[in-house]
Design an enzyme around this catalytic site. Structure first.
Site, PDB file in Angstrom:
ATOM      1  N   GLU A  84      -0.739  -9.415  -0.121  1.00  9.07           N
ATOM      2  CA  GLU A  84      -1.603  -8.273  -0.476  1.00  9.07           C
ATOM      3  C   GLU A  84      -1.910  -8.152  -1.969  1.00  9.07           C
ATOM      4  O   GLU A  84      -2.961  -7.669  -2.367  1.00  9.07           O
ATOM      5  CB  GLU A  84      -0.975  -6.961   0.000  1.00  9.07           C
ATOM      6  CG  GLU A  84       0.368  -6.687  -0.641  1.00  9.07           C
ATOM      7  CD  GLU A  84       0.971  -5.350  -0.229  1.00  9.07           C
ATOM      8  OE1 GLU A  84       2.189  -5.235  -0.235  1.00  9.07           O
ATOM      9  OE2 GLU A  84       0.200  -4.429   0.083  1.00  9.07           O
ATOM     10  N   ASP A 137       9.604  -6.893   0.341  1.00  9.84           N
ATOM     11  CA  ASP A 137       8.919  -7.911  -0.473  1.00  9.84           C
ATOM     12  C   ASP A 137       9.905  -8.916  -1.077  1.00  9.84           C
ATOM     13  O   ASP A 137       9.501  -9.954  -1.593  1.00  9.84           O
ATOM     14  CB  ASP A 137       8.161  -7.253  -1.640  1.00  9.84           C
ATOM     15  CG  ASP A 137       6.996  -6.398  -1.179  1.00  9.84           C
ATOM     16  OD1 ASP A 137       6.694  -6.420   0.026  1.00  9.84           O
ATOM     17  OD2 ASP A 137       6.397  -5.719  -2.026  1.00  9.84           O
TER      18      ASP A 137
HETATM   19  O1  LIG Z   1       1.790   2.103   2.242  1.00  8.87           O
HETATM   20  P1  LIG Z   1       3.089   2.298   1.579  1.00  8.87           P
HETATM   21  O2  LIG Z   1       4.102   2.983   2.417  1.00  8.87           O
HETATM   22  O3  LIG Z   1       2.969   2.883   0.222  1.00  8.87           O
HETATM   23  O4  LIG Z   1       3.749   0.875   1.397  1.00  8.87           O
HETATM   24  C1  LIG Z   1       3.101  -0.291   1.043  1.00  8.87           C
HETATM   25  C2  LIG Z   1       3.919  -1.094   0.076  1.00  8.87           C
HETATM   26  O5  LIG Z   1       5.287  -1.071   0.363  1.00  8.87           O
HETATM   27  C3  LIG Z   1       5.835  -2.372   0.317  1.00  8.87           C
HETATM   28  O6  LIG Z   1       6.133  -2.741   1.623  1.00  8.87           O
HETATM   29  C4  LIG Z   1       7.110  -2.413  -0.465  1.00  8.87           C
HETATM   30  O7  LIG Z   1       6.897  -2.051  -1.789  1.00  8.87           O
HETATM   31  C5  LIG Z   1       4.731  -3.240  -0.295  1.00  8.87           C
HETATM   32  O8  LIG Z   1       4.717  -4.539   0.184  1.00  8.87           O
HETATM   33  C6  LIG Z   1       3.497  -2.487   0.072  1.00  8.87           C
HETATM   34  O9  LIG Z   1       2.501  -2.644  -0.895  1.00  8.87           O
END
Ligand SMILES: O=P(O)(O)OC[C@H]1O[C@](O)(CO)[C@@H](O)[C@@H]1O
Ligand SMILES: Nc1ncnc2c1ncn2[C@@H]1O[C@H](COP(=O)(O)OP(=O)(O)OP(=O)(O)O)[C@@H](O)[C@H]1O
Ligand SMILES: [Mg+2]
Length: 473
Positions: free
Chosen positions: A336, A237
């Site tokens: 998101e 991010d």
């Molecule tokens: O589904 P996971 O593995 O918890 O990761 C999703 C999250 O990890 C990230 O890639 C990094 O924090 C975010 O963009 C995303 O919300």
């Protein structure tokens, strides 16, 4: 060429960088047994020439733009990740690189490497380069991977790592060591570090991991342990401040652009077609912003830093109506974390957290798709309309790093090794204004990198897309 005289201007004083060091709390008789000349001195591959070693007087300025117009010149932010607060003195960080004196004897080093949190392209490259760097540069032979993130310290056996084992890891996405969220138990972790005899700890981390690492570092200092702890920022991010950017970020943007291209093709090929792409970005919209700027096919980019609304004057629907009339299609990119407050949710959903305590988001893309369809069928029941929703979520982060990011991973891993070998601890390695620097962990842990809505980059997004500013009259 006109030369500007700097006669009337003064360079602001530089705040001398202070970086935690084992000498801060280890008594000197204990230190002396570990202090030695850098083994690179006798490494036949290096033959260190004059200027090879970095002195502790060499610093990297955080802000490098100076106002030379008056004698009371002040420095201002030059990098998107720098803080916007101006100060009369200039902040600086120690320059990363090999030091002549090291505080570890290679035969007694026992290094541990751990990856925590979400994936990011290049994690395996960093692990590989830590192993190969420790082995080849400093002759270290005891290097271990901690499986499954923080919890692995106390619940799994360390994996011995050698250059032979890791030689092709840079070609793999993800982390061979495995990662996890949650499982942070301070006492258990530090006890395990001690009982395994680790004296160098390398953590590949995101913002959450870093907050945990700060606690581990403080506990190590409290127990006065001879352990160097460092971190390599990992955040797809790109939400960590001070450093220019995280490794893997550029790779992710490249992949994100592929999704935007597909959305554009789908939208162009339909009657009143809307291509909708959701990209990662929990609380920051850097991926969405960068992918939008590099693609030029995006009509509207929605990020967590900006509240938007759908209905009424200046809203998204009004804008889309116009765009569809003009061009026959439109492409929307949404991070998101954007618009989360608008999505209806149950009380249970409001409370939901992942194992690390991060709020669990609802799918803004699906919600937007359904809102768009409802709007169109309400307003234009007899006209065709198509929304093609692409959610490339994990595809942009579960890939190997591109060439630029791989090089970054190598340099940042080697910087981390040099710093730890030199006795520094509680620090982060990363590029600051293009130069690798050592930054106190304490400082990075609180430095957030959000999209600055007043800087040129966001203004350029607005000018490329011509999207509304979503400010209600
Ligand atoms: O589904 P996971 O593995 O918890 O990761 C999703 C999250 O990890 C990230 O890639 C990094 O924090 C975010 O963009 C995303 O919300
Ligand atoms: N405030 C905190 N104190 C101690 N440990 C924490 C804290 N926040 C998170 N952690 C621990 O750090 C690890 C990773 O945190 P998290 O899942 O938030 O990922 P991250 O490091 O932010 O990475 P990314 O944002 O790239 O996914 C987890 O094991 C979690 O328990
Ligand atoms: Mg995080």
């Amino acid at each position: 060429m006109m030369m500007m005289s700097s006669k009337n201007s003064t360079i602001p004083p530089v705040t001398v960088p202070i970086l935690p060091h084992l000498t801060d709390y280890i008594p000197s008789p204990d230190l002396k047994t570990h202090m030695t000349i850098n083994p690179l001195e006798s490494n036949p591959l290096y033959h260190p020439p004059q200027g090879f070693y970095i002195s502790h007087h060499e610093a990297i300025l955080r802000r490098i733009i100076l106002d030379l117009s008056s004698s009371s010149s002040s420095s201002s932010s030059s990098s998107s990740s720098s803080s916007s607060s101006s100060s009369s003195s200039s902040e600086a960080f120690l320059r990363a690189g090999p030091r002549k004196q090291v505080f570890f004897d290679r035969d007694t080093v026992r290094a541990a490497i751990v990856t925590c949190g979400g994936l990011c392209p290049g994690m395996n490259t960093v692990i590989r380069e830590l192993v190969v760097g420790l082995w080849d540069l400093y002759g270290v032979r005891s290097i271990h991977g901690i499986p499954a993130g923080y919890r692995g310290f106390y619940s799994r056996d360390p994996i011995p790592l050698t250059p032979k084992l890791v030689h092709n890891w840079h070609k793999k996405g993800g982390t061979v060591l495995e990662t996890s969220r949650g499982g942070f138990h301070l006492t258990k972790i530090v006890d395990a570090i001690q009982s395994h005899g680790f004296n160098q700890v390398y953590i590949i981390w995101g913002d959450g991991t870093m907050r945990g690492a700060l606690k581990i570092f403080e506990e190590i200092c409290r127990r006065r342990l001879y352990i160097g702890l460092t971190g390599i920022p990992k955040t797809v991010d790109n939400d960590i401040g001070i450093i220019d950017r995280s490794f893997g970020f550029q790779t992710a943007v490249e992949k994100a652009q592929e999704a935007i291209n597909a959305a554009h093709v789908e939208a162009e090929s339909a009657v009143n077609g809307v291509g909708l792409v959701k990209l990662m970005g929990r609380s920051t919209g850097h991926i969405a912003l960068h992918a939008t700027l590099s693609s030029r096919d995006v009509d509207c980019c929605l990020i967590p830093e900006i509240e938007f609304y759908l209905q009424g004057k200046g809203g998204l629907f009004e804008f889309l109506e116009k765009r569809l009339k003009e061009n026959g299609h439109a492409v929307l990119v949404v991070a998101e974390g954007a618009g989360q407050d608008m999505i209806p949710r149950t009380d249970a959903q409001k409370q939901e957290r992942d194992e690390s305590g991060n709020p669990v988001f609802l799918d803004v893309g699906s919600w937007l798709k359904s809102e768009l369809k409802n709007w169109w069928s309400r307003e234009h029941p007899d006209e065709l309309f198509t929304v093609k929703y692409i959610d490339p979520t994990y595809m942009i982060r579960a890939v190997p790093a591109n060439a630029t990011d791989n090089l970054y991973c190598t340099l940042v891993a080697h910087s981390a090794i040099h710093g730890v070998m030199a006795g520094h601890t509680g620090f982060v390695s990363g590029p600051v204004n293009g130069n690798y620097a050592y930054i106190p962990l304490e400082q990075v842990a609180v430095a957030k990198n959000e999209v600055k809505l007043k800087d040129h980059k966001w203004a350029w997004v607005r000018s490329v897309t011509n999207q509304p500013d979503f400010v209600r009259d």
